[in-house]
Scaffold this active site. Structure first.
Site, PDB file in Angstrom:
ATOM      1  N   ASN A  79       1.187  -3.583   8.023  1.00 20.67           N
ATOM      2  CA  ASN A  79       2.196  -4.348   7.286  1.00 20.67           C
ATOM      3  C   ASN A  79       3.152  -3.417   6.561  1.00 20.67           C
ATOM      4  O   ASN A  79       4.307  -3.741   6.337  1.00 20.67           O
ATOM      5  CB  ASN A  79       1.514  -5.255   6.270  1.00 20.67           C
ATOM      6  CG  ASN A  79       0.874  -6.442   6.943  1.00 20.67           C
ATOM      7  OD1 ASN A  79       1.563  -7.286   7.498  1.00 20.67           O
ATOM      8  ND2 ASN A  79      -0.434  -6.489   6.931  1.00 20.67           N
ATOM      9  N   ALA A 117       0.805  -1.225   0.000  1.00 21.14           N
ATOM     10  CA  ALA A 117       0.000   0.000   0.000  1.00 21.14           C
ATOM     11  C   ALA A 117       0.838   1.275   0.000  1.00 21.14           C
ATOM     12  O   ALA A 117       0.289   2.372   0.094  1.00 21.14           O
ATOM     13  CB  ALA A 117      -0.918  -0.024   1.217  1.00 21.14           C
ATOM     14  N   HIS A 148      -0.886   6.793   3.564  1.00 18.84           N
ATOM     15  CA  HIS A 148       0.416   6.439   4.152  1.00 18.84           C
ATOM     16  C   HIS A 148       1.441   7.480   3.701  1.00 18.84           C
ATOM     17  O   HIS A 148       1.627   7.686   2.502  1.00 18.84           O
ATOM     18  CB  HIS A 148       0.887   5.069   3.652  1.00 18.84           C
ATOM     19  CG  HIS A 148      -0.026   3.941   4.037  1.00 18.84           C
ATOM     20  ND1 HIS A 148      -0.171   3.508   5.335  1.00 18.84           N
ATOM     21  CD2 HIS A 148      -0.847   3.168   3.287  1.00 18.84           C
ATOM     22  CE1 HIS A 148      -1.034   2.507   5.363  1.00 18.84           C
ATOM     23  NE2 HIS A 148      -1.468   2.284   4.134  1.00 18.84           N
TER      24      HIS A 148
HETATM   25  N1  LIG Z   1       1.852  -5.534   2.525  1.00 20.03           N
HETATM   26  C1  LIG Z   1       0.873  -4.638   2.477  1.00 20.03           C
HETATM   27  O1  LIG Z   1       1.080  -3.454   2.183  1.00 20.03           O
HETATM   28  C2  LIG Z   1      -0.525  -5.075   2.782  1.00 20.03           C
HETATM   29  C3  LIG Z   1      -1.600  -4.247   2.461  1.00 20.03           C
HETATM   30  C4  LIG Z   1      -2.881  -4.689   2.722  1.00 20.03           C
HETATM   31  C5  LIG Z   1      -3.095  -5.921   3.345  1.00 20.03           C
HETATM   32  N2  LIG Z   1      -2.038  -6.683   3.704  1.00 20.03           N
HETATM   33  C6  LIG Z   1      -2.215  -7.976   4.403  1.00 20.03           C
HETATM   34  O2  LIG Z   1      -2.569  -8.991   3.477  1.00 20.03           O
HETATM   35  C7  LIG Z   1      -3.281 -10.032   4.171  1.00 20.03           C
HETATM   36  C8  LIG Z   1      -4.565 -10.396   3.396  1.00 20.03           C
HETATM   37  O3  LIG Z   1      -5.408  -9.250   3.313  1.00 20.03           O
HETATM   38  P1  LIG Z   1      -6.935  -9.412   2.844  1.00 20.03           P
HETATM   39  O4  LIG Z   1      -7.475  -8.041   2.685  1.00 20.03           O
HETATM   40  O5  LIG Z   1      -7.011 -10.374   1.726  1.00 20.03           O
HETATM   41  O6  LIG Z   1      -7.570 -10.082   4.167  1.00 20.03           O
HETATM   42  P2  LIG Z   1      -8.932 -10.914   4.263  1.00 20.03           P
HETATM   43  O7  LIG Z   1      -9.302 -10.868   5.711  1.00 20.03           O
HETATM   44  O8  LIG Z   1      -9.911 -10.489   3.265  1.00 20.03           O
HETATM   45  O9  LIG Z   1      -8.490 -12.425   3.901  1.00 20.03           O
HETATM   46  C9  LIG Z   1      -7.644 -13.188   4.693  1.00 20.03           C
HETATM   47  C10 LIG Z   1      -8.016 -14.666   4.542  1.00 20.03           C
HETATM   48  O10 LIG Z   1      -6.993 -15.447   5.165  1.00 20.03           O
HETATM   49  C11 LIG Z   1      -7.610 -16.477   5.939  1.00 20.03           C
HETATM   50  N3  LIG Z   1      -6.678 -16.883   6.993  1.00 20.03           N
HETATM   51  C12 LIG Z   1      -6.408 -16.278   8.168  1.00 20.03           C
HETATM   52  N4  LIG Z   1      -5.454 -16.945   8.829  1.00 20.03           N
HETATM   53  C13 LIG Z   1      -5.106 -18.003   8.060  1.00 20.03           C
HETATM   54  C14 LIG Z   1      -4.153 -19.063   8.193  1.00 20.03           C
HETATM   55  N5  LIG Z   1      -3.375 -19.165   9.282  1.00 20.03           N
HETATM   56  N6  LIG Z   1      -4.057 -19.968   7.199  1.00 20.03           N
HETATM   57  C15 LIG Z   1      -4.845 -19.888   6.103  1.00 20.03           C
HETATM   58  N7  LIG Z   1      -5.761 -18.905   5.915  1.00 20.03           N
HETATM   59  C16 LIG Z   1      -5.885 -17.971   6.880  1.00 20.03           C
HETATM   60  C17 LIG Z   1      -8.907 -15.844   6.441  1.00 20.03           C
HETATM   61  O11 LIG Z   1      -9.846 -16.845   6.803  1.00 20.03           O
HETATM   62  C18 LIG Z   1      -9.331 -15.039   5.222  1.00 20.03           C
HETATM   63  O12 LIG Z   1     -10.139 -15.794   4.321  1.00 20.03           O
HETATM   64  C19 LIG Z   1      -3.578  -9.473   5.588  1.00 20.03           C
HETATM   65  O13 LIG Z   1      -2.627  -9.976   6.512  1.00 20.03           O
HETATM   66  C20 LIG Z   1      -3.366  -7.978   5.410  1.00 20.03           C
HETATM   67  O14 LIG Z   1      -2.992  -7.331   6.610  1.00 20.03           O
HETATM   68  C21 LIG Z   1      -0.770  -6.292   3.417  1.00 20.03           C
END
Ligand SMILES: NC(=O)c1ccc[n+]([C@@H]2O[C@H](COP(=O)([O-])OP(=O)(O)OC[C@H]3O[C@@H](n4cnc5c(N)ncnc54)[C@H](O)[C@@H]3O)[C@@H](O)[C@H]2O)c1
Length: 264
Positions: free
Chosen positions: A187, A120, A216
């Site tokens: 993150n 992001a 951000h």
């Molecule tokens: N790097 C970045 O800049 C950035 C930006 C946005 C989001 N993210 C991260 O990306 C990840 C995914 O985001 P999203 O919007 O798709 O979230 P989301 O909540 O829509 O989807 C996450 C999915 O992962 C599943 N899950 C949780 N723990 C699990 C595990 N141990 N094993 C398998 N599945 C599991 C959940 O049931 C859910 O279906 C999050 O951790 C979020 O914080 C990172």
């Protein structure tokens, strides 16, 4: 075709699923999620009979490219798993807080290529270029109330988000506490650390009840000059996740198949 598996069939995982199932380079073979409903929704939307829903260990064993789009515990679990560390795997990590929390392990990994998309934020290429020369580095993240709900820090401090009437800083501190207190929001701070390796990053998190965007801002100073970046992101289907993070993950996958690498 590169055998691919997605861990986390939510918002980012589903968008990646659409991309992979149309790709000529990747085959989407495996998915895994702790929530059965997420898997069902995913398979209903992607409609690809080749995809197998498997357990975490099986996915790590069988996929050559592993995409983590779940949470920081899943990212940590990958690093600690023998199926991952003993073979030449590629892994794309979205929940970079999990990498930050296992940094010593991360630095010892030899048999894998770990990809951290810029997510992001903008400017990770520049921050990486000035690593070792940084004198000050800060990240200020401003989110609408919906994007901050459920964060452990808010519950711990008893902050009533509904009572906030105008933009207010609710957290100021270091990266460890920010990741612990806001694991789904920050993150970007972990990615910033991984790029800079600067120990004194100052993090501010603000709640903006009138805001609609996840903003951000990064300020980085050193003998090279000053780097200032600001992204004003529309949220994705998950209000905590900026849509730019989805686009950045897709770009990282496209890069794998391209000869011309731009940025670093
Ligand atoms: N790097 C970045 O800049 C950035 C930006 C946005 C989001 N993210 C991260 O990306 C990840 C995914 O985001 P999203 O919007 O798709 O979230 P989301 O909540 O829509 O989807 C996450 C999915 O992962 C599943 N899950 C949780 N723990 C699990 C595990 N141990 N094993 C398998 N599945 C599991 C959940 O049931 C859910 O279906 C999050 O951790 C979020 O914080 C990172």
């Amino acid at each position: 075709m590169i055998k691919t598996g997605i861990i986390g069939c939510g918002n980012i995982g589903t968008e990646i699923g659409f991309f992979l199932s149309k790709s000529r380079i990747f085959s989407l073979d495996y998915v895994c999620d702790i929530d059965k409903k997420s898997i069902e929704n995913f398979l209903r939307k992607i409609k690809n009979e080749k995809i197998k829903a498997v357990g975490f260990d099986e996915l790590l064993q069988k996929a050559d490219l592993i995409i983590e789009a779940a949470n920081k515990e899943a990212a940590s679990g990958i690093l600690k798993n023998k199926n991952f560390s003993r073979k030449n795997k590629k892994i794309l990590v979205m929940s970079t807080g999990g990498l930050f929390e296992n940094i010593s392990m991360l630095d010892r990994i030899k048999n894998a290529e770990i990809c951290v998309p810029s997510g992001a934020i903008a400017g990770l290429d520049a921050i990486k270029a000035v690593r070792g020369r940084i004198k000050a580095l800060s990240l200020t993240t401003t989110k609408p109330i919906k994007g901050l709900e459920g964060a452990p820090y808010i519950a711990k401090k008893g902050i009533d988000l509904k009572k906030i009437k105008s933009k207010k800083i609710i957290f100021e501190g270091g990266i460890k506490d920010a990741i612990k207190g806001f694991p789904s929001n920050i993150n970007v701070a972990a990615s910033l650390f991984l790029a800079s390796r600067f120990k004194g990053i100052k993090i501010r998190i603000a709640a903006d009840p009138k805001g609609k965007l996840n903003v951000h801002e990064i300020a980085c100073d050193g003998d090279f000059g000053r780097i200032l970046t600001r992204t004003e992101n529309k949220p994705s289907k998950n209000p905590k996740t900026s849509y730019l993070a989805v686009l950045s993950a897709l770009r990282a996958l496209r890069n794998i198949g391209e000869n011309l690498k731009i940025g670093n």
